[in-house]
Design a protein around this motif. Structure first.
Motif, PDB file in Angstrom:
ATOM      1  N   ALA A 232     -91.814 -43.416   5.688  1.00  0.00           N
ATOM      2  CA  ALA A 232     -91.282 -42.488   4.689  1.00  0.00           C
ATOM      3  C   ALA A 232     -91.164 -41.077   5.255  1.00  0.00           C
ATOM      4  CB  ALA A 232     -92.193 -42.485   3.453  1.00  0.00           C
ATOM      5  N   ALA A 233     -92.187 -40.658   6.020  1.00  0.00           N
ATOM      6  CA  ALA A 233     -92.145 -39.309   6.591  1.00  0.00           C
ATOM      7  C   ALA A 233     -91.013 -39.178   7.599  1.00  0.00           C
ATOM      8  CB  ALA A 233     -93.485 -38.994   7.245  1.00  0.00           C
ATOM      9  N   SER A 234     -90.779 -40.203   8.415  1.00  0.00           N
ATOM     10  CA  SER A 234     -89.738 -40.151   9.444  1.00  0.00           C
ATOM     11  C   SER A 234     -88.344 -40.098   8.821  1.00  0.00           C
ATOM     12  CB  SER A 234     -89.851 -41.362  10.371  1.00  0.00           C
ATOM     13  OG  SER A 234     -91.108 -41.410  10.996  1.00  0.00           O
ATOM     14  N   ILE A 235     -88.084 -41.002   7.865  1.00  0.00           N
ATOM     15  CA  ILE A 235     -86.759 -41.035   7.233  1.00  0.00           C
ATOM     16  C   ILE A 235     -86.526 -39.767   6.420  1.00  0.00           C
ATOM     17  CG2 ILE A 235     -85.324 -42.247   5.570  1.00  0.00           C
ATOM     18  CD1 ILE A 235     -86.621 -44.843   6.471  1.00  0.00           C
ATOM     19  N   GLY A 236     -87.545 -39.335   5.677  1.00  0.00           N
ATOM     20  CA  GLY A 236     -87.401 -38.113   4.889  1.00  0.00           C
ATOM     21  C   GLY A 236     -87.128 -36.900   5.752  1.00  0.00           C
ATOM     22  N   ALA A 237     -87.860 -36.779   6.874  1.00  0.00           N
ATOM     23  CA  ALA A 237     -87.626 -35.657   7.789  1.00  0.00           C
ATOM     24  C   ALA A 237     -86.242 -35.736   8.418  1.00  0.00           C
ATOM     25  CB  ALA A 237     -88.704 -35.646   8.872  1.00  0.00           C
ATOM     26  N   GLY A 238     -85.790 -36.967   8.740  1.00  0.00           N
ATOM     27  CA  GLY A 238     -84.460 -37.128   9.316  1.00  0.00           C
ATOM     28  C   GLY A 238     -83.362 -36.674   8.374  1.00  0.00           C
ATOM     29  N   ILE A 239     -83.463 -37.059   7.113  1.00  0.00           N
ATOM     30  CA  ILE A 239     -82.466 -36.640   6.122  1.00  0.00           C
ATOM     31  C   ILE A 239     -82.473 -35.124   5.958  1.00  0.00           C
ATOM     32  CG2 ILE A 239     -81.824 -36.779   3.684  1.00  0.00           C
ATOM     33  CD1 ILE A 239     -82.927 -39.661   3.714  1.00  0.00           C
ATOM     34  N   SER A 240     -83.672 -34.555   5.841  1.00  0.00           N
ATOM     35  CA  SER A 240     -83.798 -33.109   5.637  1.00  0.00           C
ATOM     36  C   SER A 240     -83.241 -32.337   6.824  1.00  0.00           C
ATOM     37  CB  SER A 240     -85.268 -32.751   5.423  1.00  0.00           C
ATOM     38  OG  SER A 240     -85.430 -31.351   5.332  1.00  0.00           O
ATOM     39  N   MET A 241     -83.638 -32.728   8.045  1.00  0.00           N
ATOM     40  CA  MET A 241     -83.169 -32.019   9.234  1.00  0.00           C
ATOM     41  C   MET A 241     -81.672 -32.201   9.440  1.00  0.00           C
ATOM     42  SD  MET A 241     -85.403 -30.219  10.920  1.00  0.00           S
ATOM     43  CE  MET A 241     -84.795 -30.198  12.613  1.00  0.00           C
ATOM     44  N   GLY A 242     -81.162 -33.402   9.131  1.00  0.00           N
ATOM     45  CA  GLY A 242     -79.732 -33.646   9.286  1.00  0.00           C
ATOM     46  C   GLY A 242     -78.904 -32.721   8.424  1.00  0.00           C
ATOM     47  N   PHE A 243     -79.260 -32.601   7.135  1.00  0.00           N
ATOM     48  CA  PHE A 243     -78.520 -31.722   6.241  1.00  0.00           C
ATOM     49  C   PHE A 243     -78.709 -30.254   6.623  1.00  0.00           C
ATOM     50  CE2 PHE A 243     -78.159 -35.353   3.347  1.00  0.00           C
ATOM     51  CZ  PHE A 243     -76.865 -35.168   2.894  1.00  0.00           C
ATOM     52  N   ALA A 244     -79.914 -29.894   7.035  1.00  0.00           N
ATOM     53  CA  ALA A 244     -80.164 -28.500   7.413  1.00  0.00           C
ATOM     54  C   ALA A 244     -79.310 -28.094   8.605  1.00  0.00           C
ATOM     55  CB  ALA A 244     -81.648 -28.315   7.729  1.00  0.00           C
ATOM     56  N   GLU A 245     -79.198 -28.976   9.602  1.00  0.00           N
ATOM     57  CA  GLU A 245     -78.385 -28.677  10.781  1.00  0.00           C
ATOM     58  C   GLU A 245     -76.902 -28.623  10.433  1.00  0.00           C
ATOM     59  OE1 GLU A 245     -77.131 -27.759  14.503  1.00  0.00           O
ATOM     60  OE2 GLU A 245     -79.216 -27.805  13.811  1.00  0.00           O
ATOM     61  N   ALA A 246     -76.443 -29.575   9.620  1.00  0.00           N
ATOM     62  CA  ALA A 246     -75.024 -29.629   9.273  1.00  0.00           C
ATOM     63  C   ALA A 246     -74.591 -28.413   8.465  1.00  0.00           C
ATOM     64  CB  ALA A 246     -74.721 -30.907   8.504  1.00  0.00           C
ATOM     65  N   LEU A 247     -75.473 -27.919   7.609  1.00  0.00           N
ATOM     66  CA  LEU A 247     -75.110 -26.807   6.731  1.00  0.00           C
ATOM     67  C   LEU A 247     -75.399 -25.441   7.347  1.00  0.00           C
ATOM     68  CD1 LEU A 247     -76.449 -28.260   3.343  1.00  0.00           C
ATOM     69  CD2 LEU A 247     -74.086 -28.220   4.170  1.00  0.00           C
ATOM     70  N   SER A 248     -76.042 -25.426   8.521  1.00  0.00           N
ATOM     71  CA  SER A 248     -76.431 -24.148   9.099  1.00  0.00           C
ATOM     72  C   SER A 248     -75.285 -23.428   9.790  1.00  0.00           C
ATOM     73  CB  SER A 248     -77.579 -24.361  10.099  1.00  0.00           C
ATOM     74  OG  SER A 248     -77.125 -25.131  11.205  1.00  0.00           O
ATOM     75  N   ASP A 249     -74.282 -24.191  10.268  1.00  0.00           N
ATOM     76  CA  ASP A 249     -73.233 -23.583  11.099  1.00  0.00           C
ATOM     77  C   ASP A 249     -72.039 -24.519  11.122  1.00  0.00           C
ATOM     78  OD1 ASP A 249     -71.691 -22.335  12.986  1.00  0.00           O
ATOM     79  OD2 ASP A 249     -72.977 -22.870  14.681  1.00  0.00           O
ATOM     80  N   ASP A 250     -70.840 -24.015  10.761  1.00  0.00           N
ATOM     81  CA  ASP A 250     -69.656 -24.875  10.779  1.00  0.00           C
ATOM     82  C   ASP A 250     -69.011 -24.964  12.163  1.00  0.00           C
ATOM     83  OD1 ASP A 250     -68.443 -22.428  11.112  1.00  0.00           O
ATOM     84  OD2 ASP A 250     -67.277 -22.509   9.244  1.00  0.00           O
ATOM     85  N   GLY A 251     -69.565 -24.259  13.135  1.00  0.00           N
ATOM     86  CA  GLY A 251     -69.079 -24.349  14.510  1.00  0.00           C
ATOM     87  C   GLY A 251     -67.842 -23.535  14.820  1.00  0.00           C
ATOM     88  N   SER A 252     -67.261 -22.881  13.831  1.00  0.00           N
ATOM     89  CA  SER A 252     -65.993 -22.181  14.053  1.00  0.00           C
ATOM     90  C   SER A 252     -66.168 -20.947  14.937  1.00  0.00           C
ATOM     91  CB  SER A 252     -65.382 -21.763  12.703  1.00  0.00           C
ATOM     92  OG  SER A 252     -66.277 -20.914  11.994  1.00  0.00           O
ATOM     93  N   MET A 253     -67.314 -20.282  14.847  1.00  0.00           N
ATOM     94  CA  MET A 253     -67.541 -19.075  15.632  1.00  0.00           C
ATOM     95  C   MET A 253     -68.415 -19.337  16.853  1.00  0.00           C
ATOM     96  SD  MET A 253     -65.814 -16.750  14.113  1.00  0.00           S
ATOM     97  CE  MET A 253     -66.454 -15.299  14.923  1.00  0.00           C
ATOM     98  N   THR A 254     -69.365 -20.248  16.729  1.00  0.00           N
ATOM     99  CA  THR A 254     -70.319 -20.474  17.811  1.00  0.00           C
ATOM    100  C   THR A 254     -69.840 -21.509  18.815  1.00  0.00           C
ATOM    101  OG1 THR A 254     -71.467 -22.173  16.522  1.00  0.00           O
ATOM    102  CG2 THR A 254     -72.243 -19.906  16.298  1.00  0.00           C
ATOM    103  N   GLY A 255     -68.804 -22.319  18.455  1.00  0.00           N
ATOM    104  CA  GLY A 255     -68.337 -23.360  19.351  1.00  0.00           C
ATOM    105  C   GLY A 255     -69.273 -24.540  19.437  1.00  0.00           C
ATOM    106  N   ARG A 256     -70.131 -24.729  18.437  1.00  0.00           N
ATOM    107  CA  ARG A 256     -71.120 -25.801  18.483  1.00  0.00           C
ATOM    108  C   ARG A 256     -70.560 -27.128  17.992  1.00  0.00           C
ATOM    109  NH1 ARG A 256     -76.110 -24.490  15.318  1.00  0.00           N
ATOM    110  NH2 ARG A 256     -77.034 -26.148  16.601  1.00  0.00           N
ATOM    111  N   GLY A 257     -69.270 -27.187  17.701  1.00  0.00           N
ATOM    112  CA  GLY A 257     -68.651 -28.462  17.349  1.00  0.00           C
ATOM    113  C   GLY A 257     -68.800 -28.815  15.882  1.00  0.00           C
ATOM    114  N   SER A 258     -68.453 -30.068  15.568  1.00  0.00           N
ATOM    115  CA  SER A 258     -68.462 -30.540  14.188  1.00  0.00           C
ATOM    116  C   SER A 258     -69.856 -30.451  13.584  1.00  0.00           C
ATOM    117  CB  SER A 258     -67.979 -31.994  14.148  1.00  0.00           C
ATOM    118  OG  SER A 258     -68.262 -32.587  12.897  1.00  0.00           O
TER     119      SER A 258
END
Length: 345
Positions: A232-258
């Motif tokens: 539960a801790a692994s899957i929960g952390a994966g979901i949380s970190m995945g959304f946090a990374e995706a929403l932190s930067d759209d890549g348009s200015m930093t070039g970090r991609g999709s």
């Protein structure tokens, strides 16, 4: 019966008007239509290469110049086709496109090729040239006009050599210094788009799940409940970190991609980091000393995970190895000790 036929005809008309396209087989195309489709295709390919060049201009300026040259060559093909078309059939082109021909060359929408790695864009260009070559070969086989057949055959041979010509063009434009600069840029983009989010996820999954997992282990001394807590801790952390990374930067200015690619990588590596030391607790509780066997295996896995993270940080993030070891290994050991103390309290 007449009313029924009329109704069916009305239904077909309505379906066509609503966007269900009736495509034409390649074998049914006339020479005029073949030339018209080829003209439209060369124009589209030219625009795609220019879009590649625009997309690469900031990251890989020398390769962008290569694609600009390729776009100009495609424009030259279009002018050749248009000239012979006007000589044979006049100035008016029939309204037929690639999408109207069954089994014809498909091109990905240009917005799906934005921010792709350089090698992926080169592969796209290779595929485009191969498909164009195949089309011209088949079209030449169907042509009855000698002049048209010769032009289509010449274009097929040209497309076959286009990849080689592009490589020669690259050798001319991409000097050793330019190639070195692009290789450096490619490595930097790889780190930004793949290594960085993956490493962040692996660190979070490996370290943040230590405390709850070992707290549950030493509180219960049973493997199955411990495994469920770790899962539960692994899957929960994966979901949380995945959304946090995706929403932190759209890549348009930093070039970090999709952002969704980065989020997926980060979330997956977070889950893997937590599952690594969770899976040993699948050792059946019915075994003798099952808890200590699983805990010993989990401890070895934790040791390997922390040193692997330290190595990756030193290898790709330009962090001194001893500093990476101090930050990761020492921090992980502290978190592990906290979990054991809480669970044994």
């Amino acid at each position: 019966m007449t009313a029924g036929r009329a109704g069916s005809r009305d239904i077909r008309i309505i379906l066509n008007c609503n966007g269900i396209q009736q495509m034409k087989a390649f074998a049914d195309l006339t020479e005029r239509e073949i030339l018209a489709v080829a003209i439209a295709g060369e124009e589209e390919d030219s625009r795609i290469y220019l879009a590649f060049a625009e997309d690469l201009a900031e990251r890989y300026p020398d390769s962008a110049q290569v694609f600009t040259e390729m776009a100009q060559q495609e424009k030259g093909h279009r002018h050749m086709l248009l000239r012979i078309y006007e000589e044979r059939f006049g100035p008016d082109l029939p309204p037929i496109r690639r999408a109207d021909v069954k089994g014809f060359i498909k091109r990905r929408p240009i917005w799906l090729t934005r921010n792709l790695p350089l090698e992926r864009i080169r592969k796209e260009a290779e595929t485009m040239e191969f498909e164009a070559q195949r089309f011209y070969e088949r079209a030449a086989e169907r042509a009855t006009d000698v002049g048209i057949r010769k032009l289509l055959t010449d274009l097929a041979e040209f497309e076959q050599r286009h990849e080689q010509r592009a490589a020669q063009l690259s050798d001319k434009i991409l000097t050793p210094d330019a190639r070195s600069a692009e290789d450096h840029t490619a490595r930097r983009m790889f780190v930004l788009q793949y290594v960085q989010p993956g490493l962040a996820g692996l660190m979070d999954g490996s370290v943040s799940t230590l405390a709850p997992l070992f707290a549950a282990a030493f509180a219960t001394h049973q493997n199955w409940p411990t495994f469920l807590v770790g899962l539960a801790a692994s899957i929960g952390a994966g979901i949380s970190m995945g959304f946090a990374e995706a929403l932190s930067d759209d890549g348009s200015m930093t070039g970090r991609g999709s952002p969704w690619l980065r989020g997926g990588i980060c979330g997956l590596m977070t889950t893997i980091g937590g599952l690594g030391h969770t899976l040993p607790y699948l050792v059946p509780d019915s075994w003798a000393n099952a808890f200590w066997i699983a805990t010993a295996i989990a401890g070895v896995v934790v040791f390997v995970e922390l040193w692997a993270i330290a190595y990756i940080r030193a290898r790709y993030m330009d962090t001194p190895f001893l500093q990476a070891v101090f930050q990761i290994v020492l921090g992980g050991v502290i978190v592990l000790a906290v979990g054991i103390l809480i669970g044994g309290a």
